[in-house]
Design an enzyme around this catalytic site. Structure first.
Site, PDB file in Angstrom:
ATOM      1  CG  ASP A   4      -2.060   0.957   1.139  1.00  8.98           C
ATOM      2  OD1 ASP A   4      -2.298   1.493   0.045  1.00  8.98           O
ATOM      3  OD2 ASP A   4      -2.727   1.181   2.160  1.00  8.98           O
ATOM      4  N   GLY A   5       0.370   2.296  -0.667  1.00  6.31           N
ATOM      5  CA  GLY A   5       1.014   3.599  -0.571  1.00  6.31           C
ATOM      6  C   GLY A   5       1.679   4.110  -1.827  1.00  6.31           C
ATOM      7  CD1 TRP A  18       7.273   7.045  -1.736  1.00  8.46           C
ATOM      8  CD2 TRP A  18       7.015   7.207  -3.945  1.00  8.46           C
ATOM      9  NE1 TRP A  18       8.526   7.153  -2.286  1.00  8.46           N
ATOM     10  CE2 TRP A  18       8.405   7.257  -3.643  1.00  8.46           C
ATOM     11  CE3 TRP A  18       6.618   7.283  -5.273  1.00  8.46           C
ATOM     12  CZ2 TRP A  18       9.378   7.391  -4.630  1.00  8.46           C
ATOM     13  CZ3 TRP A  18       7.579   7.421  -6.260  1.00  8.46           C
ATOM     14  CH2 TRP A  18       8.942   7.475  -5.945  1.00  8.46           C
ATOM     15  CG  HIS A  73       0.781   2.534  -9.681  1.00  8.95           C
ATOM     16  ND1 HIS A  73       0.367   2.113  -8.444  1.00  8.95           N
ATOM     17  CD2 HIS A  73      -0.229   3.298 -10.185  1.00  8.95           C
ATOM     18  CE1 HIS A  73      -0.841   2.596  -8.184  1.00  8.95           C
ATOM     19  NE2 HIS A  73      -1.224   3.317  -9.231  1.00  8.95           N
ATOM     20  CD1 TRP A  98     -11.729  -5.357 -11.100  1.00 10.19           C
ATOM     21  CD2 TRP A  98     -11.402  -4.413 -13.097  1.00 10.19           C
ATOM     22  NE1 TRP A  98     -11.105  -6.283 -11.904  1.00 10.19           N
ATOM     23  CE2 TRP A  98     -10.900  -5.733 -13.130  1.00 10.19           C
ATOM     24  CE3 TRP A  98     -11.309  -3.626 -14.248  1.00 10.19           C
ATOM     25  CZ2 TRP A  98     -10.298  -6.280 -14.273  1.00 10.19           C
ATOM     26  CZ3 TRP A  98     -10.715  -4.171 -15.382  1.00 10.19           C
ATOM     27  CH2 TRP A  98     -10.223  -5.476 -15.396  1.00 10.19           C
ATOM     28  CG  LEU A 146      10.652 -16.465  -3.438  1.00 15.64           C
ATOM     29  CD1 LEU A 146      10.318 -16.583  -1.950  1.00 15.64           C
ATOM     30  CD2 LEU A 146      11.123 -15.053  -3.775  1.00 15.64           C
TER      31      LEU A 146
END
Length: 246
Positions: A18-19, A23, A35, A67, A129
């Protein structure tokens, strides 16, 4: 190194990233720049995760509720996701990362769907991973879909938690991290987080680096996870346990 990393290489860590938009706004930039910076933060987290004892990393990239954002932002996000998947496939191959996407796919544009499929196929043998990216994801919808499948299979009498988890393709989360200062789950991995430890960071996701991830795991390693038990106490027989729970 956090305590958890010293004794486990299979921790499941989930992150609500989030953020990004906030930012960018604080720096006088377009949300799209946030993004893009968030995608770089994903790369840093993926690189750092194995050494910190993380075996599964699930990232919340786009919820089904997203959306509702402006069409231009949604379109830009899809372009960013598509480019990220194309760029990261080679890196994942070279570092042993298996990439998969959870959530719906039928509403995505064809280039994104193709990029998802190509990345999953190319990295299927990665063992260092498991990177799971949640796109067009809703935990409530996922639970409803699994319940519908269970009913269709006629298994309502014999369904167990374990069986339902398989229908849900659920992996229990050890640690859930949310950045950006908010403190809620936002419809993310609700079944899987039944006993997850929660960690909330004031850092916006683009500023959340390996040191912040290590700090979250250090905090996690210092916690005592009891899962309803009393440390040192012997468990009751099944019948007695049921009576005590009433």
């Amino acid at each position: 190194m956090p305590k958890s990393a010293s004794h486990s290489s299979s921790l499941h860590v989930a992150v609500i990233m989030d953020g990004n938009g906030r930012w960018a706004s604080r720096q006088g930039l377009e949300r799209s720049a946030g993004h893009a910076a968030g995608a770089e933060a994903v790369r840093r987290a993926v690189e750092a995760a194995p050494a910190l004892g993380i075996g599964v990393l699930t990232l919340y990239a786009f919820s089904s509720d997203n959306w509702q954002r402006p069409p231009t932002e949604v379109s830009g996000l899809f372009s960013l996701f598509t480019q990220y998947l194309r760029d990261e496939t080679t890196r994942c191959l070279s570092t042993g990362v298996r990439l998969s996407v959870i959530g719906r796919r039928d509403r995505f544009p064809l280039p994104l769907r193709a990029a998802i499929l190509a990345a999953e196929r190319a990295t299927a043998r990665g063992r260092r991973l498991e990177l799971r990216i949640a796109l067009d994801y809703s935990a409530r919808d996922a639970i409803l879909t699994a319940a519908t499948a269970a009913l269709a299979a006629g298994g309502r009498q014999s369904l167990t938690r374990e069986g339902f988890a398989r229908l849900l393709d659920a992996r229990d989360v050890d640690l859930l991290i949310r950045t950006g200062g908010e403190r809620r789950l936002s419809d993310f991995l609700l079944w899987e987080c039944a006993y997850a430890e929660l960690y909330f960071s004031e850092q916006m996701w683009p500023d959340f680096g390996p040191a912040h991830l290590a700090a979250a795991l250090e905090d996690f390693g210092a916690r005592e996870r009891r899962f309803g038990r009393i440390p040192g106490a012997q468990p009751l027989p099944d019948d007695d346990a049921q009576d005590a729970a009433v």
